[in-house]
Design an enzyme around this catalytic site. Structure first.
Site, PDB file in Angstrom:
ATOM      1  N   SER A   1      -4.853   7.196  13.267  1.00  0.00           N
ATOM      2  CA  SER A   1      -4.057   7.686  12.143  1.00  0.00           C
ATOM      3  C   SER A   1      -2.593   7.783  12.565  1.00  0.00           C
ATOM      4  CB  SER A   1      -4.603   9.042  11.708  1.00  0.00           C
ATOM      5  OG  SER A   1      -3.670   9.701  10.897  1.00  0.00           O
ATOM      6  N   TRP A   2      -1.740   7.207  11.745  1.00  0.00           N
ATOM      7  CA  TRP A   2      -0.309   7.007  12.056  1.00  0.00           C
ATOM      8  C   TRP A   2       0.378   8.180  12.732  1.00  0.00           C
ATOM      9  CZ3 TRP A   2       0.591   2.054  10.818  1.00  0.00           C
ATOM     10  CH2 TRP A   2      -0.202   1.486   9.814  1.00  0.00           C
TER      11      TRP A   2
ATOM     12  N   GLU B   1      -8.764   4.180  -1.820  1.00  0.00           N
ATOM     13  CA  GLU B   1      -8.933   5.066  -0.668  1.00  0.00           C
ATOM     14  C   GLU B   1      -9.285   6.444  -1.178  1.00  0.00           C
ATOM     15  OE1 GLU B   1      -5.818   5.516   2.338  1.00  0.00           O
ATOM     16  OE2 GLU B   1      -5.299   3.401   2.136  1.00  0.00           O
TER      17      GLU B   1
ATOM     18  N   ASN C   1       0.824  -1.201   0.000  1.00  0.00           N
ATOM     19  CA  ASN C   1       0.000   0.000   0.000  1.00  0.00           C
ATOM     20  C   ASN C   1       0.866   1.262   0.000  1.00  0.00           C
ATOM     21  OD1 ASN C   1      -2.609   1.569   0.664  1.00  0.00           O
ATOM     22  ND2 ASN C   1      -1.259   2.201   2.333  1.00  0.00           N
ATOM     23  N   GLU C   2       0.614   2.143  -0.940  1.00  0.00           N
ATOM     24  CA  GLU C   2       1.205   3.494  -0.953  1.00  0.00           C
ATOM     25  C   GLU C   2       2.708   3.514  -0.713  1.00  0.00           C
ATOM     26  OE1 GLU C   2      -0.720   6.468   1.358  1.00  0.00           O
ATOM     27  OE2 GLU C   2      -2.649   6.209   0.378  1.00  0.00           O
TER      28      GLU C   2
HETATM   29  C1  BGP Z   1      -3.244   6.825   3.470  1.00  0.00           C
HETATM   30  C2  BGP Z   1      -2.987   5.545   4.190  1.00  0.00           C
HETATM   31  C3  BGP Z   1      -3.932   5.230   5.283  1.00  0.00           C
HETATM   32  C4  BGP Z   1      -4.562   6.408   5.988  1.00  0.00           C
HETATM   33  C5  BGP Z   1      -4.896   7.556   5.067  1.00  0.00           C
HETATM   34  C6  BGP Z   1      -5.249   8.845   5.754  1.00  0.00           C
HETATM   35  O1  BGP Z   1      -2.030   7.407   3.158  1.00  0.00           O
HETATM   36  O2  BGP Z   1      -2.945   4.453   3.303  1.00  0.00           O
HETATM   37  O3  BGP Z   1      -3.311   4.315   6.122  1.00  0.00           O
HETATM   38  O4  BGP Z   1      -3.987   6.712   7.172  1.00  0.00           O
HETATM   39  O5  BGP Z   1      -3.879   7.837   4.153  1.00  0.00           O
HETATM   40  O6  BGP Z   1      -4.084   9.488   6.160  1.00  0.00           O
HETATM   41  P1  BGP Z   1      -3.946  10.130   7.573  1.00  0.00           P
HETATM   42  O7  BGP Z   1      -4.273   9.055   8.534  1.00  0.00           O
HETATM   43  O8  BGP Z   1      -2.534  10.582   7.681  1.00  0.00           O
HETATM   44  O9  BGP Z   1      -4.903  11.255   7.611  1.00  0.00           O
END
Ligand code: BGP
Length: 465
Positions: free
Chosen positions: A428-429, A374, A159-160
């Site tokens: 969120s990370w 997404e 993913n990404e």
């Molecule tokens: C994408 C990821 C997700 C998710 C989303 C939203 O980059 O695949 O895991 O987190 O973005 O981002 P954020 O949580 O930083 O707002």
């Protein structure tokens, strides 16, 4: 605005293992690159997240009740191989069999990623994607999953790739928090492409009855004004975050124009990319074998030329206007008048999704069928105990983006589905728990779910199919 969905459209919600499961120490799970890091950082914890490890039946039932026919989940590598390799952990394996069965029994097709930002701690310490030995471990893990989870028919490898490379080595908001370490970033991009390609080649050699692809988040880059310098800045940054990866995935080579732009960035930043002897053959072999392409889209960027020193601020709190990003010899990201932004300074620009879909279809026919894997809007939300959560802003965002998707589709782009980020609220990370994206509100203290208005909107559209 969107009034009907095409028949057979995949209409889903997305999740990622580490962001929803919680239970990070349960049943023999190994540590990811995040566990110790988040603990030391002390801002928020990955436990309990949305406790999906235990509450997946609740969430899958909600998905079914609100008209979703698909869900994106990822397998936590460290539930299967706690150290990243070795003997499989039976309890972890059993959990994913239960989860997939629950999905399938409820008519919610699982689309499964093997890697969603959660490298095993062990392998992360040994260099993560920068260490080619880790690619071997990833291939072994993939092989195990393909032969074990035969109920899964829709796979994504990684993913990404860019978010990981950029957040780890350029923006510095993911561990190991390097800033503008351009050699590591470009090398991670290349090595992740290799990992993807090797897994696709493996999958095809196994002759399994299923489909495979990968997920890129694409961020169209527009010059803030149409000067030659700004256009060049846009071309450079686009090559770094979009084109290099699209070329590697779907052409199986980095085109001369792409490499000219990448080399300009590398030389201006004293950086280096190491491509080894067989790499390009591996990429080439995989480039026509992707069954589909998962495209994530949140925002576009506007850029102006910039030659000053690199530097950035990451907005991880939702305090509007605190983001900055200046990349030496490449460009500086700037706000665009008339384009609204979220509290986390993400540009809301649905037209970018239309543009990028058209571009992918035109320039990368090997992408085949596209799924939007997404797209969604992060908001600060509270449940007031009574009414349904009124997330009209989210509905408006999704509506405009699905509209862009269907417009591209009506002009011949083969888009067959849309997964909203996210199914339920999750962690969120780099932002924690106050950036909510879900169709379903999660009270993280009680783990109760509450329906949002966007879930009802989702259901109403599902009923038009
Ligand atoms: C994408 C990821 C997700 C998710 C989303 C939203 O980059 O695949 O895991 O987190 O973005 O981002 P954020 O949580 O930083 O707002």
């Amino acid at each position: 605005r969107v009034t009907t969905l095409p028949r057979g459209f995949v209409w889903g919600g997305a999740t990622a293992a580490y962001q929803v499961e919680g239970a990070t120490k349960a049943d023999g799970k190994g540590k990811t690159m995040w566990d110790d890091y988040l603990e030391e950082q002390g801002r928020f914890s990955p436990d309990p997240a949305s406790d999906f490890y235990h509450l997946y039946p609740t969430d899958i039932k909600l998905a079914q009740d609100y008209g979703l026919n698909a869900v994106r989940v990822s397998i936590a590598w460290t539930r299967i191989f706690p150290q990243g390799y070795g003997e499989p952990n039976e309890k972890g394996v059993a959990y994913y069999h239960r989860l997939f069965k629950e999905c399938i029994d409820h008519g919610v097709t699982p689309y499964v990623s093997l890697h969603h930002f959660d490298s095993p701690k062990n392998l992360f310490d040994a260099g993560d994607w920068l260490n080619r030995k880790n690619i071997d471990h990833f291939v072994d893990y993939a092989r195990f999953c393909f032969t074990e989870f035969t109920e899964v028919k829709n796979w994504f490898t990684v993913n990404e790739l860019i978010s990981l490379a950029l957040s780890q080595y350029v923006a510095g908001n993911f561990p190991p928090n390097h800033h503008f370490d351009i050699s590591s970033a470009i090398q991670a991009e290349h090595n992740e492409l290799l990992a993807h390609a090797r897994v696709v080649n493996l999958y095809k050699s196994l002759n399994l009855d299923g489909r495979i692809g990968l997920i890129h988040v694409l961020q169209p880059i527009y010059p803030i004004t149409n000067t030659k310098e700004n256009q060049h800045a846009a071309d450079l940054y686009d090559a770094f975050i979009n084109r290099f990866l699209l070329d590697g995935t779907f052409l199986g080579e980095y085109s001369d124009e792409t490499m000219a732009l990448i080399n300009e960035i590398l030389s201006k930043n004293d950086a280096h990319l190491d491509i080894q002897r067989d790499d390009m053959e591996i990429l080439k072999a995989a480039s026509t074998r992707n069954d589909y392409f998962g495209l994530n889209y949140y925002q576009s960027q506007f850029i102006q030329a910039y030659d000053g020193p690199s530097g950035n601020e990451f907005n991880g709190t939702g305090e509007k206007g605190t983001t900055s990003f200046s990349f030496h010899g490449v460009g500086q990201l700037v706000p665009k008048a008339g384009v609204p932004t979220t509290d986390w300074d993400w540009n809301i620009y649905p037209e970018g999704l239309y543009d990028i879909l058209k571009r992918v279809a035109r320039e990368y026919p090997n992408s085949h069928t596209i799924y939007i894997t997404e797209n969604g809007l992060g908001l600060k939300e509270e449940y007031n105990g009574e009414d349904i959560i009124q997330d009209d802003k989210r509905i408006d965002y999704i509506d405009q983006h699905v509209d862009a998707v269907l417009r591209a589709r009506s002009e011949g782009v083969d888009v067959q589905g849309y997964f909203v980020w996210s199914l339920q609220d999750q962690f969120s990370w780099a932002n924690g728990y106050n950036k909510r994206y879900g169709l379903f509100y999660v009270d993280f203290d009680t783990q109760k779910r509450h329906v949002k208005k966007s879930a009802q909107w989702f259901k109403a559209l599902a009923d038009t199919m």
